[in-house]
Write a protein that holds these residues in place. Structure first.
Motif, mmCIF file in Angstrom:
data_model
loop_
_atom_site.group_PDB
_atom_site.id
_atom_site.type_symbol
_atom_site.label_atom_id
_atom_site.label_comp_id
_atom_site.label_asym_id
_atom_site.label_seq_id
_atom_site.Cartn_x
_atom_site.Cartn_y
_atom_site.Cartn_z
ATOM 1 N N TRP B 153 3.087 -36.672 7.311
ATOM 2 C CA TRP B 153 2.953 -38.055 7.710
ATOM 3 C C TRP B 153 3.745 -38.269 9.001
ATOM 4 N N LYS B 220 11.984 -38.277 6.715
ATOM 5 C CA LYS B 220 12.219 -39.110 5.526
ATOM 6 C C LYS B 220 12.998 -38.328 4.455
ATOM 7 N N MET B 221 14.155 -37.867 4.874
ATOM 8 C CA MET B 221 15.000 -37.107 3.946
ATOM 9 C C MET B 221 16.438 -37.585 4.090
ATOM 10 N N LYS B 267 9.276 -30.977 -1.094
ATOM 11 C CA LYS B 267 9.603 -32.098 -1.988
ATOM 12 C C LYS B 267 10.844 -32.886 -1.559
ATOM 13 N N GLN B 269 11.314 -33.859 1.413
ATOM 14 C CA GLN B 269 10.969 -34.636 2.599
ATOM 15 C C GLN B 269 9.881 -35.659 2.293
ATOM 16 N N GLY B 270 10.222 -36.935 2.531
ATOM 17 C CA GLY B 270 9.281 -38.013 2.267
ATOM 18 C C GLY B 270 7.993 -37.901 3.071
ATOM 19 N N ARG B 271 8.028 -37.207 4.201
ATOM 20 C CA ARG B 271 6.824 -37.109 5.042
ATOM 21 C C ARG B 271 5.715 -36.298 4.367
ATOM 22 N N LYS B 273 5.321 -36.491 0.843
ATOM 23 C CA LYS B 273 5.256 -36.910 -0.562
ATOM 24 C C LYS B 273 3.859 -37.325 -1.029
ATOM 25 N N HIS B 274 2.951 -37.613 -0.073
ATOM 26 C CA HIS B 274 1.590 -38.021 -0.427
ATOM 27 C C HIS B 274 0.709 -36.821 -0.767
#
Lengths: 384, 306
Positions: B153, B220-221, B267, B269-271, B273-274
Motif C-alpha cells: 500500500w 506503517k510499523m 505482518k 508492516q501495516g502497508r 495488512k490488506h
C-alpha cells in the motif's frame, strides 16, 4: 595571434584561454564544434581540464554545479532544446551563486524541427538568475568568455554568452587570439571564498525556511545590480590590454541621432550598414545594440535615448500573447523616466529567416513614416 | 610511573562518530542509521551530494547540518551527475584521495535520477553512489516509486489498487553496467554494511550500494521495530545480502540456511495488512524464486569468476 575562426571555435579558444578546469557537455547542433575542439585541446594536454562527456544537458549543468561548488572553474556550451532541458539546474546554479560560464548558441525551438537561429531559447531563461550577454561577432564571442569569467567570479553569478546559430557559430571570421600570458594576468585562477572542503565542512543549499529564504534572493538581486557596473569596469580593463572594449551597450552613431534602432546579436551588424546608408541620404539615425540582457542596463539605455524622437526595437523572438521581449524590456525600463516618445516593436527573423539590410531599411521607414505604431507587434517579412 | 599495557581491541565498527547529534529524521528512521554507519566507514575525507529525498530534510535547516562532512544539496535527478562534477573538480585540484559520495533515495535512484546514474556508471565515474531505499516517496508522503514492492500500500496505490507490479531489480541493473562494485547492505547488519562501504572506498570507478532502509511512518510499523524488520528482510530471504564485482562475480555475504516465512516480515508492516493469504503465498513464491536465481549466479561465479 590572428586566426580565422568559426564562432564555435572562438568559444573553445575563449574557454581554453580562461583555463577552465572542468568541462561537462552534451552534443547538440549547432554547438558540436565547441566541444569537439575542446575535446581535442584537452586530449592533447594543451588544457589541464577534466572533460565529462555527460548523457544529457541536464547532467552537464549539474556536473558544472558540482565542479564549481568544489572549487573548479566550470564550463559548458549548448543550444535550444539542450538549454531548455537545463532550465531547472540553471536556476540551481545561480541560486547557489556559482560563477559558471556557458555559451548558448541561439537556435529556434521545436516543433517543427529547426536548427536555425532565433532567441527564444535563451530568452526563456531570462529569469533564471544568470547574467546574459548577446554577442555580434566571433571576436566578441571569444573575448566575452574570458571577460565573463572575471565578471562571474567577482559577483558570484553564472554568466551566459549568447550567439546566433550559423550566422556566427558556423561563419568564419578573422579573430585575434590573445596571448595566454596576457590573459593569465587579466584572469587569475579561481579561488572561491567557500567551497566543498573536507577540512572545512559545510552544507550548501539545505532547507531554507521563510525567515531566511528572501534574504538570499535580495542578495542575489543586489549582486546582479552591482554587475551592471562590474561588466563595464571589467570590459574596460580588458580593453586596456587588448584594445577591444566591451560595455553593456554598444551604440553606433547614436549621439546626434533623432531615431534609434535597438538591436541585439548579429542583426546589429546589418543595422550598422543601414544606418550608414541612411545617414548618407540625410536621415539622422543610430543603432543601439544591447549586449547585456541581465542585468538590464536601464539607466544607460535612458542616457542613450534621452532627447531622441523615436525608437524602433527589432526582436528576433516573440513572447506569445505579448510582444518581442527586448521591446518589453526597453519600454518597461523607460516608463518611470521622462522619455515619452513612440517606441515601435518589430518581430522578424524567427527560425533563421534572413534579416536583410532591405528589411531593416523598411523597418526604419515604417518607424519614421508613422506617427505612432499601429500595432503592438509589427511582424516583418511574414507571410500572413 | 610505568605505562599501563593497553589491551588492543580491534573494533569492526569504528568508534568515531562523525555524524553530529540531533537531526530531523523521524523516529526509527533507517536512513539516519545508514548515514551514521556510512560515515563511520568512510571517515571525514569525503564530499557528499544529496538530491531531493528525506535526507534533504534530515540534515537540518540552514545554517545547521548534522552530517559533519561537506554536503551539496542538489536537484532531484542529479545525484550522479553532480557527483561526477565534484569528482572532476577534486581530480583537477589534486584532491584525488577525497571520496565522493552521491547519497540518494529510491525515487531519486530508481526513477527520476536513473538516467544520470546510468550515464555516470557507463563513464565509470570514480564515485560511490548510495541508494537508501525506503521503497516509496516518503519525503512527499508515501507515494509509490519504482522501488515499491509487489503488494504494498502507498497513498498512490491505495488498498483497492495496491501495487501489483514488482520492484525494479536495481542491483542487477547496475551490475549490467559492468561497474567494478555493486553491493547491497542492511542497517541491521552493521558489520557487513561497514565492510562493504570500506571496500567501495578502496576501489576506483563507480561503486553502487543499495541500502535496505525501513521507514516506520511509510511502512506503517512501530518505530522500535526498525531493526527487527530489517533483520527479518534478510532472514526471510526478501533481501539477500550480496556483492557483485565487475558485473559478473556474485558473492552471498550472509547465509540464510533456515529461512523464516515471508509472512513474518510482512505482518509487522501495516502497508501489507490488506494482503490475502493467496497474495502472501505469491510473494513467498517470488522470494523463493529470486533467491534461487541469485544462488545460481553465486554458484556460477565460483566456477567462472573463481
Amino acid at each position: 595571434m590572428k586566426k580565422v575562426l568559426m564562432g564555435n571555435h572562438a568559444i573553445s579558444y575563449g574557454a581554453t584561454l580562461s583555463r577552465v578546469q572542468v568541462i561537462a557537455a552534451y552534443p547538440i547542433t549547432p554547438q558540436t564544434q565547441v566541444v569537439e575542439l575542446l575535446s581535442e585541446i584537452v586530449a592533447n594536454g594543451e588544457l589541464d581540464a577534466e572533460f565529462i562527456k555527460v548523457e544529457s544537458e541536464h547532467s552537464a549543468m549539474a556536473a558544472c554545479i558540482g565542479a564549481s561548488a568544489a572549487g573548479a572553474r566550470a564550463f559548458t556550451a549548448t543550444s535550444s532544446q539542450g538549454l531548455l532541458l537545463m532550465h531547472e539546474v540553471l536556476h540551481w546554479a545561480s541560486r547557489a551563486r556559482l560563477p559558471i560560464v556557458m555559451a548558448n548558441i541561439n537556435r529556434a525551438i521545436s516543433p517543427g524541427w529547426t536548427i536555425w537561429t532565433d532567441q527564444n531559447d535563451s530568452l526563456s531563461q531570462r529569469d533564471t538568475g544568470w547574467m546574459q550577454i548577446y554577442t555580434a561577432d566571433n571576436q566578441e564571442v571569444l573575448d566575452s568568455i574570458i571577460i565573463g569569467y572575471k565578471v562571474a567570479e567577482k559577483v558570484s553569478i553564472p554568466l551566459m554568452i549568447v550567439l546566433d546559430a550559423f550566422v556566427l557559430s558556423h561563419t568564419y571570421e578573422p579573430v585575434d587570439v590573445p596571448d595566454q600570458e596576457k590573459i593569465d594576468k587579466f584572469l587569475p585562477p579561481y579561488k572561491p571564498k567557500i567551497k566543498l572542503d573536507p577540512e572545512d565542512p559545510h552544507a550548501f543549499g539545505g532547507l531554507t525556511a521563510p525567515n531566511i529564504y528572501m534574504e538570499f534572493q535580495y542578495n542575489h538581486q543586489q549582486a546582479m545590480m552591482e554587475a551592471k557596473k562590474i561588466i563595464n569596469e571589467v570590459g574596460k580593463e580588458y580593453g586596456d590590454i587588448t584594445g577591444r572594449y566591451y560595455q553593456n551597450l554598444s551604440p553606433y552613431k547614436v549621439d546626434d541621432a533623432e531615431y534609434v534602432v535597438i538591436t541585439t546579436g548579429t542583426i546589429s551588424k546589418t543595422t550598422n550598414i543601414v544606418v550608414d546608408k541612411l545617414r548618407d541620404s540625410g536621415v539622422k539615425i543610430g543603432n543601439l545594440r544591447i549586449r547585456t540582457l541581465r542585468p538590464f542596463p536601464s539607466e544607460e539605455i535612458y542616457e542613450q535615448l534621452k532627447g531622441k524622437k523615436k525608437v524602433f526595437v527589432i526582436d528576433r523572438n516573440i513572447s506569445f500573447g505579448n510582444t518581442g521581449i527586448f521591446f518589453q524590456e526597453v519600454k518597461a525600463s523607460l516608463y518611470n523616466t521622462d522619455i515619452r516618445v513612440p517606441i515601435f516593436g518589430f518581430v522578424t527573423g524567427l527560425g533563421g529567416r534572413d534579416v536583410t539590410p532591405e528589411l531593416i531599411e523598411e523597418i526604419v521607414n515604417i518607424g519614421i513614416k508613422n506617427e505612432k505604431p499601429e500595432e503592438e507587434v509589427i511582424w516583418m517579412g511574414v507571410k500572413k | 610511573m610505568t605505562e599501563k599495557k593497553k589491551r588492543k581491541i580491534s573494533l569492526s565498527i569504528p568508534a568515531e562518530e562523525i555524524m553530529r547529534p540531533g537531526n530531523l529524521a523521524c523516529q526509527g528512521c533507517g536512513a539516519s542509521l545508514a548515514m551514521r554507519y556510512a560515515l563511520k566507514a568512510l571517515g571525514r575525507n569525503v564530499i557528499f551530494d544529496i538530491p531531493a529525498c528525506c535526507w534533504s530534510v534530515i540534515d537540518g535547516p540552514f545554517p545547521y547540518s548534522s552530517i559533519g562532512v561537506p554536503l551539496l544539496h542538489m536537484a532531484f535527478e542529479t545525484a550522479a551527475s553532480t557527483a561526477s562534477g565534484i569528482r572532476a573538480a577534486t581530480k583537477v585540484l589534486g584532491k584525488e584521495d577525497t571520496t565522493v559520495v552521491a547519497w540518494a533515495g529510491d525515487g531519486g535512484t530508481f526513477d527520476i535520477g536513473f538516467q544520470a546514474l546510468s550515464g555516470a556508471a557507463e563513464r565509470n565515474e570514480d564515485i560511490i553512489y548510495v541508494c537508501y531505499d525506503n521503497e516509496a516517496y516518503m519525503n512527499t508522503g508515501i507515494q509509490r516509486s519504482g522501488a515499491t514492492p509487489y503488494g504494498a500500500w502507498t497513498t498512490t496505490t491505495p488498498v483497492k489498487h495496491y501495487k501489483k507490479l514488482p520492484k525494479k531489480d536495481i542491483i542487477e541493473i547496475m551490475a549490467a553496467h559492468r561497474i567494478p562494485y555493486v553491493a547491497n547492505v542492511n542497517i541491521a547488519y552493521p558489520e557487513d554494511f561497514i565492510r562493504k562501504f570500506k571496500k567501495a572506498a578502496s576501489i576506483k570507478g563507480t561503486k553502487f550500494i543499495h541500502v535496505f532502509s525501513p521507514c516506520p511512518p511509510g511502512w506503517k510499523m512501530k518505530p522500535d521495530d526498525t531493526i527487527k524488520v530489517a533483520k527479518l528482510a534478510v532472514q526471510t530471504r526478501v533481501f539477500p545480502l550480496i556483492e557483485i564485482e565487475h558485473g559478473i562475480k556474485y558473492t552471498l555475504n550472509v547465509k540464510v540456511n533456515k529461512p523464516k516465512p515471508v509472512f513474518e516480515y510482512l505482518k509487522l508492516q501495516g502497508r501489507f495488512k490488506h494482503l490475502t493469504e493467496k497474495e502472501v503465498q505469491r510473494i513467498q513464491e517470488d522470494v523463493d524464486a529470486y533467491w534461487d536465481y541469485i544462488m545460481k549466479k553465486v554458484e556460477f561465479s565460483k566456477e567462472y569468476a573463481g
